[in-house]
Write a protein that holds these residues in place. Structure first.
Motif, PDB file in Angstrom:
ATOM      1  N   MET A 155       0.840  -1.190   0.000  1.00 50.94           N
ATOM      2  CA  MET A 155       0.000   0.000   0.000  1.00 50.94           C
ATOM      3  C   MET A 155       0.886   1.255   0.000  1.00 50.94           C
ATOM      4  N   GLY A 156       0.517   2.204  -0.855  1.00 54.65           N
ATOM      5  CA  GLY A 156       1.271   3.449  -0.939  1.00 54.65           C
ATOM      6  C   GLY A 156       2.353   3.453  -2.004  1.00 54.65           C
ATOM      7  N   GLN A 157       2.665   2.276  -2.538  1.00 54.52           N
ATOM      8  CA  GLN A 157       3.684   2.199  -3.580  1.00 54.52           C
ATOM      9  C   GLN A 157       3.084   2.496  -4.946  1.00 54.52           C
ATOM     10  N   GLU A 158       3.963   2.873  -5.857  1.00 53.86           N
ATOM     11  CA  GLU A 158       3.567   3.123  -7.239  1.00 53.86           C
ATOM     12  C   GLU A 158       3.693   1.839  -8.047  1.00 53.86           C
ATOM     13  N   VAL A 159       2.747   1.616  -8.942  1.00 50.97           N
ATOM     14  CA  VAL A 159       2.861   0.485  -9.861  1.00 50.97           C
ATOM     15  C   VAL A 159       2.612   0.968 -11.285  1.00 50.97           C
ATOM     16  N   ILE A 160       3.258   0.296 -12.208  1.00 51.24           N
ATOM     17  CA  ILE A 160       3.031   0.551 -13.631  1.00 51.24           C
ATOM     18  C   ILE A 160       2.669  -0.762 -14.290  1.00 51.24           C
ATOM     19  N   LEU A 161       1.508  -0.775 -14.897  1.00 49.06           N
ATOM     20  CA  LEU A 161       1.049  -1.945 -15.636  1.00 49.06           C
ATOM     21  C   LEU A 161       1.249  -1.667 -17.123  1.00 49.06           C
ATOM     22  N   ARG A 162       1.761  -2.669 -17.808  1.00 47.25           N
ATOM     23  CA  ARG A 162       2.160  -2.452 -19.193  1.00 47.25           C
ATOM     24  C   ARG A 162       1.337  -3.275 -20.160  1.00 47.25           C
ATOM     25  N   CYS A 163       1.169  -2.716 -21.344  1.00 43.42           N
ATOM     26  CA  CYS A 163       0.334  -3.341 -22.364  1.00 43.42           C
ATOM     27  C   CYS A 163       0.937  -3.041 -23.732  1.00 43.42           C
ATOM     28  N   VAL A 164       0.878  -4.035 -24.603  1.00 43.97           N
ATOM     29  CA  VAL A 164       1.202  -3.794 -26.001  1.00 43.97           C
ATOM     30  C   VAL A 164      -0.067  -4.086 -26.794  1.00 43.97           C
ATOM     31  N   PRO A 165      -0.757  -3.044 -27.260  1.00 45.03           N
ATOM     32  CA  PRO A 165      -1.987  -3.273 -28.036  1.00 45.03           C
ATOM     33  C   PRO A 165      -1.678  -3.879 -29.401  1.00 45.03           C
ATOM     34  N   ILE A 166      -2.707  -4.281 -30.094  1.00 44.35           N
ATOM     35  CA  ILE A 166      -2.550  -4.799 -31.456  1.00 44.35           C
ATOM     36  C   ILE A 166      -2.060  -3.652 -32.337  1.00 44.35           C
ATOM     37  N   SER A 167      -1.116  -3.952 -33.221  1.00 44.81           N
ATOM     38  CA  SER A 167      -0.306  -2.907 -33.845  1.00 44.81           C
ATOM     39  C   SER A 167      -1.089  -1.929 -34.712  1.00 44.81           C
ATOM     40  N   ASN A 168      -2.137  -2.321 -35.379  1.00 48.12           N
ATOM     41  CA  ASN A 168      -2.853  -1.379 -36.231  1.00 48.12           C
ATOM     42  C   ASN A 168      -4.074  -0.777 -35.545  1.00 48.12           C
ATOM     43  N   ASP A 202       5.853   5.159 -26.343  1.00 46.87           N
ATOM     44  CA  ASP A 202       6.459   4.935 -27.656  1.00 46.87           C
ATOM     45  C   ASP A 202       5.375   4.414 -28.579  1.00 46.87           C
ATOM     46  N   GLY A 203       5.759   3.891 -29.725  1.00 43.99           N
ATOM     47  CA  GLY A 203       4.753   3.485 -30.706  1.00 43.99           C
ATOM     48  C   GLY A 203       4.052   2.181 -30.413  1.00 43.99           C
ATOM     49  N   SER A 204       4.496   1.492 -29.327  1.00 44.09           N
ATOM     50  CA  SER A 204       3.893   0.177 -29.110  1.00 44.09           C
ATOM     51  C   SER A 204       3.308  -0.019 -27.721  1.00 44.09           C
ATOM     52  N   ASN A 205       3.874   0.627 -26.698  1.00 46.28           N
ATOM     53  CA  ASN A 205       3.420   0.361 -25.337  1.00 46.28           C
ATOM     54  C   ASN A 205       2.331   1.327 -24.895  1.00 46.28           C
ATOM     55  N   PHE A 206       1.484   0.830 -23.995  1.00 46.98           N
ATOM     56  CA  PHE A 206       0.433   1.649 -23.383  1.00 46.98           C
ATOM     57  C   PHE A 206       0.438   1.281 -21.907  1.00 46.98           C
ATOM     58  N   THR A 207       0.653   2.274 -21.049  1.00 47.92           N
ATOM     59  CA  THR A 207       0.832   1.953 -19.631  1.00 47.92           C
ATOM     60  C   THR A 207      -0.231   2.596 -18.764  1.00 47.92           C
ATOM     61  N   LEU A 208      -0.487   1.933 -17.643  1.00 43.06           N
ATOM     62  CA  LEU A 208      -1.359   2.473 -16.598  1.00 43.06           C
ATOM     63  C   LEU A 208      -0.526   2.593 -15.340  1.00 43.06           C
ATOM     64  N   LYS A 209      -0.468   3.784 -14.765  1.00 49.95           N
ATOM     65  CA  LYS A 209       0.275   4.007 -13.536  1.00 49.95           C
ATOM     66  C   LYS A 209      -0.701   4.326 -12.415  1.00 49.95           C
ATOM     67  N   ILE A 210      -0.466   3.673 -11.287  1.00 53.97           N
ATOM     68  CA  ILE A 210      -1.178   4.026 -10.065  1.00 53.97           C
ATOM     69  C   ILE A 210      -0.127   4.568  -9.118  1.00 53.97           C
TER      70      ILE A 210
END
Lengths: 116, 110
Positions: A15-28, A71-79
């Motif tokens: 609790m209280g820490q930062e997290v980053i969740l990472r995603c690579v969506p479909i390219s097009n 960048d051109g491929s990653n999509f991140t969610l930060k809490i």
């Protein structure tokens, strides 16, 4: 068949820490989304993202949350400062044209976030 | 704010029979509807969709029916197979988001 990939599959944080969740969506795909599912409950919308901007966000997506396409491929969610109630499965999704083109969302397999 | 409702949390069906999953929505402006299947520890998988200009769409064993006047859609699976056992979500598109129902857990008995 192209797929949405998410890492890590499981994240444990204090609790209280930062997290980053990472995603690579479909390219097009052009539209990106984050959803979450608390155990046994409905799949809840968090945020949608297009053209490097948030298109819509829910009341859950408060100032502790942010999204980025670094960048051109990653999509991140930060809490920024996790709370116990942030424990959930977080799903990334993408689609090719958003609502205007009636295109289905394609989901990744999720990141299980456990906040202790 | 339950814009999309699935009133049956669970359903059991014998293998080979028809499974019918139901969904109701509140906003007549919704014009695109989808069904997803979800296995444990996986993301939702798109099954079939329908736009509001149609009242039926079929894809193999899966058929979706839309009744706009009743604001109701249903998913028919014929014949049901044990591998169909999963949680099924209906969804509809809002402005820049897709809204999901609470899900129905389908169990197909061999």
């Amino acid at each position: 068949e192209p797929e949405v990939t998410q890492t890590p599959s499981h994240q444990v944080t204090q609790m209280g820490q930062e997290v980053i969740l990472r995603c690579v969506p479909i390219s097009n795909h052009l539209y990106f989304y984050w959803y979450r599912q608390i155990l046994g409950q409905k799949v809840e919308f968090l945020v949608s993202f297009y053209n490097n901007e948030i298109s819509e966000k829910s009341e859950i997506f408060d100032d502790q949350f942010s999204v980025e396409r670094p960048d051109g491929s990653n999509f991140t969610l930060k809490i920024r400062s996790t709370k116990l109630e942030d424990s959930a499965m977080y799903f990334c999704a993408s689609n090719i044209g958003g609502q205007a083109y009636n295109s289905p969302l394609h989901f990744g397999n999720g990141t299980r976030l456990t906040v202790t | 704010d339950q814009q999309v409702k699935q009133n049956s949390p669970s359903l059991s069906v014998q293998e080979g029979r028809i499974s019918i999953l139901n969904c109701d929505y509140t906003n007549s402006m919704f014009d695109y509807f989808l069904w997803y299947k979800k296995y444990p520890a996986e993301g939702p998988t798109f099954l079939i969709s329908i736009s509001s200009i149609k009242d039926k769409n079929e894809d193999g064993r899966f058929t979706v029916f839309l009744n706009k006047s009743a604001k109701h859609l249903s998913l028919h699976i014929v014949p049901s197979q044990p591998g169909d056992s999963a949680v099924y979500f209906c969804a509809t598109s809002g402005t820049y988001k897709y809204i999901f129902g609470t899900g129905t857990r389908l169990k197909v008995l061999a």
